[in-house]
Design a protein around this motif. Sequence first.
Motif, PDB file in Angstrom:
ATOM      1  N   HIS A  63      -1.639   7.676  -9.512  1.00  0.00           N
ATOM      2  CA  HIS A  63      -1.637   8.578 -10.665  1.00  0.00           C
ATOM      3  C   HIS A  63      -2.192   9.941 -10.265  1.00  0.00           C
ATOM      4  O   HIS A  63      -2.747  10.111  -9.186  1.00  0.00           O
ATOM      5  N   LYS A 119      -4.592  13.008  -9.917  1.00  0.00           N
ATOM      6  CA  LYS A 119      -6.044  13.033  -9.716  1.00  0.00           C
ATOM      7  C   LYS A 119      -6.769  13.508 -10.967  1.00  0.00           C
ATOM      8  O   LYS A 119      -7.820  12.968 -11.320  1.00  0.00           O
ATOM      9  N   SER A 148       0.851  -1.190   0.000  1.00  0.00           N
ATOM     10  CA  SER A 148       0.000   0.000   0.000  1.00  0.00           C
ATOM     11  C   SER A 148       0.886   1.239   0.000  1.00  0.00           C
ATOM     12  O   SER A 148       1.735   1.385   0.880  1.00  0.00           O
ATOM     13  N   VAL A 203      -3.517  10.166  -6.483  1.00  0.00           N
ATOM     14  CA  VAL A 203      -4.441   9.266  -5.799  1.00  0.00           C
ATOM     15  C   VAL A 203      -3.972   7.825  -6.026  1.00  0.00           C
ATOM     16  O   VAL A 203      -3.422   7.507  -7.076  1.00  0.00           O
ATOM     17  N   ALA A 204      -4.183   6.973  -5.018  1.00  0.00           N
ATOM     18  CA  ALA A 204      -3.823   5.558  -5.128  1.00  0.00           C
ATOM     19  C   ALA A 204      -5.088   4.742  -5.381  1.00  0.00           C
ATOM     20  O   ALA A 204      -6.077   4.870  -4.657  1.00  0.00           O
ATOM     21  N   VAL A 205      -5.046   3.904  -6.417  1.00  0.00           N
ATOM     22  CA  VAL A 205      -6.189   3.073  -6.795  1.00  0.00           C
ATOM     23  C   VAL A 205      -5.720   1.617  -6.859  1.00  0.00           C
ATOM     24  O   VAL A 205      -4.720   1.318  -7.526  1.00  0.00           O
ATOM     25  N   LEU A 206      -6.438   0.731  -6.177  1.00  0.00           N
ATOM     26  CA  LEU A 206      -6.084  -0.685  -6.187  1.00  0.00           C
ATOM     27  C   LEU A 206      -6.604  -1.336  -7.464  1.00  0.00           C
ATOM     28  O   LEU A 206      -7.799  -1.329  -7.735  1.00  0.00           O
ATOM     29  N   ASP A 207      -5.694  -1.886  -8.247  1.00  0.00           N
ATOM     30  CA  ASP A 207      -6.043  -2.632  -9.448  1.00  0.00           C
ATOM     31  C   ASP A 207      -6.260  -4.081  -9.025  1.00  0.00           C
ATOM     32  O   ASP A 207      -5.305  -4.799  -8.725  1.00  0.00           O
ATOM     33  N   PRO A 227      -5.336  10.427 -15.092  1.00  0.00           N
ATOM     34  CA  PRO A 227      -4.933   9.061 -14.744  1.00  0.00           C
ATOM     35  C   PRO A 227      -3.797   8.494 -15.600  1.00  0.00           C
ATOM     36  O   PRO A 227      -3.194   7.492 -15.238  1.00  0.00           O
ATOM     37  N   TYR A 256      -1.387  -1.428  -6.277  1.00  0.00           N
ATOM     38  CA  TYR A 256      -1.874  -0.053  -6.337  1.00  0.00           C
ATOM     39  C   TYR A 256      -1.214   0.673  -7.499  1.00  0.00           C
ATOM     40  O   TYR A 256      -0.021   0.503  -7.768  1.00  0.00           O
TER      41      TYR A 256
END
Length: 153
Positions: free
Chosen positions: A136, A138, A114, A123-127, A141, A133
Amino acid sequence: MDLDHLLPQQKYPMVADTLFKRESPQNYNIFYLLPEHLSNLTSLTATMKYLALAVLLSSLLSLSNAACYVKRVEPGLTHCLDEVDKTWHAVGSTWRNSNCLDCTCSGCCDSFFSPTVFPDDCVAVLDLEACEYIVHKKDDPSVICPVRVKKGK
């Protein structure tokens, strides 16, 4: 009443009688612990060492990076249910579920790092496909951001 001219034994006779003794009449200001009180002091020292150890160990728990949880396994069971995917697995096996958790019948842990320190405009986005994570911008992307600190796994 001014007690400054008195010796400590005279000011505090009960303390002096129970805790201290004079070595000789010439050494009024030198006091020694009586042998019967050394065990109390040793016990207190040991207690303080255990307390310091407990504080140290509890602070190390916060340094643990993995996010895990434990489940109770009933004795005699041959299979267990993954609560996320609702799939059955043999006791002793390992699997990765759709939430990217590496599991056994006795619990699950994150299978990914994480990100914790990255720029504020990102922002961190879980793939869930890659189980990682992606950090990218905000507002865009397609622009990947640098991650300075990660935890977990």
